[in-house]
Design a protein around this motif. Sequence first.
Motif, short mmCIF file in Angstrom:
data_model
loop_
_atom_site.label_atom_id
_atom_site.label_comp_id
_atom_site.label_asym_id
_atom_site.label_seq_id
_atom_site.Cartn_x
_atom_site.Cartn_y
_atom_site.Cartn_z
N ALA A 1 38.72 43.97 32.01
CA ALA A 1 40.18 44.04 31.99
C ALA A 1 40.68 43.90 30.56
N SER A 2 41.63 44.75 30.21
CA SER A 2 42.14 44.73 28.83
C SER A 2 43.40 43.88 28.69
N SER A 3 43.96 43.41 29.81
CA SER A 3 45.19 42.63 29.77
C SER A 3 45.27 41.75 31.02
N ALA A 4 46.20 40.80 31.00
CA ALA A 4 46.40 39.95 32.17
C ALA A 4 46.90 40.78 33.35
N ASP A 5 47.73 41.76 33.08
CA ASP A 5 48.25 42.62 34.14
C ASP A 5 47.12 43.40 34.82
N GLU A 6 46.23 43.93 34.02
CA GLU A 6 45.10 44.67 34.58
C GLU A 6 44.16 43.73 35.33
N ALA A 7 43.94 42.55 34.79
CA ALA A 7 43.08 41.58 35.47
C ALA A 7 43.67 41.17 36.82
N ALA A 8 44.99 40.98 36.87
CA ALA A 8 45.64 40.61 38.13
C ALA A 8 45.50 41.71 39.17
N SER A 9 45.60 42.95 38.73
CA SER A 9 45.45 44.08 39.66
C SER A 9 44.05 44.12 40.25
N MET A 10 43.07 43.78 39.45
CA MET A 10 41.69 43.80 39.93
C MET A 10 41.35 42.54 40.74
N ALA A 11 41.92 41.39 40.34
CA ALA A 11 41.58 40.12 40.98
C ALA A 11 42.02 40.06 42.43
N ILE A 12 43.03 40.84 42.79
CA ILE A 12 43.54 40.78 44.16
C ILE A 12 42.65 41.53 45.14
N ARG A 13 41.72 42.32 44.63
CA ARG A 13 40.85 43.11 45.49
C ARG A 13 39.73 42.24 46.09
N THR A 14 39.44 42.47 47.33
CA THR A 14 38.39 41.72 48.02
C THR A 14 37.05 41.90 47.32
N GLY A 15 36.36 40.79 47.09
CA GLY A 15 35.03 40.84 46.48
C GLY A 15 35.02 40.86 44.98
N HIS A 16 36.19 40.90 44.34
CA HIS A 16 36.26 40.90 42.88
C HIS A 16 36.36 39.47 42.36
N LYS A 17 35.56 39.15 41.37
CA LYS A 17 35.57 37.84 40.75
C LYS A 17 35.81 37.97 39.25
N LEU A 18 36.68 37.10 38.71
CA LEU A 18 36.94 37.12 37.28
C LEU A 18 35.80 36.42 36.54
N LEU A 19 35.40 37.01 35.43
CA LEU A 19 34.26 36.53 34.65
C LEU A 19 34.70 36.17 33.24
N GLY A 20 34.49 34.90 32.87
CA GLY A 20 34.73 34.48 31.49
C GLY A 20 33.41 34.46 30.76
N GLY A 21 32.93 33.26 30.45
CA GLY A 21 31.62 33.16 29.81
C GLY A 21 30.47 33.34 30.77
N GLY A 22 30.73 33.15 32.07
CA GLY A 22 29.71 33.35 33.09
C GLY A 22 28.71 32.22 33.21
N THR A 23 28.95 31.10 32.55
CA THR A 23 27.94 30.04 32.54
C THR A 23 27.78 29.35 33.89
N ASN A 24 28.78 29.42 34.73
CA ASN A 24 28.69 28.86 36.08
C ASN A 24 28.58 29.97 37.12
N LEU A 25 29.43 30.96 37.03
CA LEU A 25 29.47 32.02 38.04
C LEU A 25 28.15 32.78 38.14
N VAL A 26 27.59 33.17 37.02
CA VAL A 26 26.34 33.94 37.06
C VAL A 26 25.21 33.10 37.62
N ASP A 27 25.19 31.83 37.30
CA ASP A 27 24.18 30.94 37.86
C ASP A 27 24.29 30.87 39.37
N LEU A 28 25.53 30.79 39.88
CA LEU A 28 25.74 30.75 41.33
C LEU A 28 25.38 32.08 41.99
N MET A 29 25.55 33.16 41.27
CA MET A 29 25.15 34.46 41.81
C MET A 29 23.63 34.54 41.96
N ARG A 30 22.92 33.98 41.01
CA ARG A 30 21.45 33.98 41.09
C ARG A 30 20.97 33.21 42.32
#
Length: 328
Positions: free
Chosen positions: A9-38
């Motif tokens: 996402a290039s902006s907060a507006d674009e991120a919000a549009s994507m975040a509302i979709r089922t199954g979409h997760k926002l990714l920052g550094g990924g230090t927790n999320l990626v570990d949980l995906m594994r």
Amino acid sequence: MIPFTYTRASSADEAASMAIRTGHKLLGGGTNLVDLMRKNVELPSCLVDVTALSDSIKETQEGGVMIGAAARNSAVAAHPLVRTRYPMLSRAILAGASAQIRNMATVAGNLMQRTRCIYFNDVAGSRCNKRSPGSGCDAVGGFNRYHAIIGAAPACIATHPSDMCVALAALDARIHVYNKNATRIIPIVDFHGFPADRPDLETVLEAGDVITSIEIPVSPFAARSAYRKVRDRASYAFALVSVAAGVTMRERTIDDIRVAFGGIAPKPWRAFRVEMALRGGPATQEAFDDAVEAELARAVPLAGNAFKIGLTKRTLSAVLTELTGDAR
């Protein structure tokens, strides 16, 4: 790990549009999320990279600090504004994880990190209401040394793992959240929830919400502040008990005070009863003891974590003695 797609996402507006979709997760550094995906705890169909959001750290017009959601933890801890005005926040961040993880992790991701309960992470062998609502909580009758003694529920006794959030709770931080429908500001003490009804819902964020920044207001007590973390080993370990505290003194009296605990509750625990008991009173050991007794009166310890009551009392006493010692 299941197959997933990746987009940025290039902006907060674009991120919000994507975040509302089922199954979409926002990714920052990924230090927790990626570990949980594994571990198959998290199963997103698409990761939305939001590291293009602001990472600035700047002074507000009122004299506080505004931290962009994509700011790295290490950058926040090292920033002169944070180190000089909010030393407890810098110390709290440096007490967490490792230097490599702090270099990757973002402040918004830190706010959203999930519990490190071993049963939550054990998809194949354990029941967990936080992971699968209605399945049960194996921690209640299992290994619960690291679990909550206050604010928990029979459905879930997991603790929130963040060090940074404990300091932010003591500092009255405010979370700026963007959504297509509105922009709102959420006090951090209201940002994380309790597990009584829905252990799987850990924050008040709604579908399409995107954290854009964290605001820390002017805090006169923050200059005389400290963060202390008690853990089983010296590094890369989560808190058994942690304390973030700041005071202002008037001669030998505590003029104002802020206290938050980590490691003992499902969310960063703002100790309002401690503050009420000590504000305007003497900085004495007896006063410290009475204040923490009032705060922990509602504690419900289990077989494996009853020691946290005494440990919380001793840790708070040590921190407050350090902060008020030269004024007594």
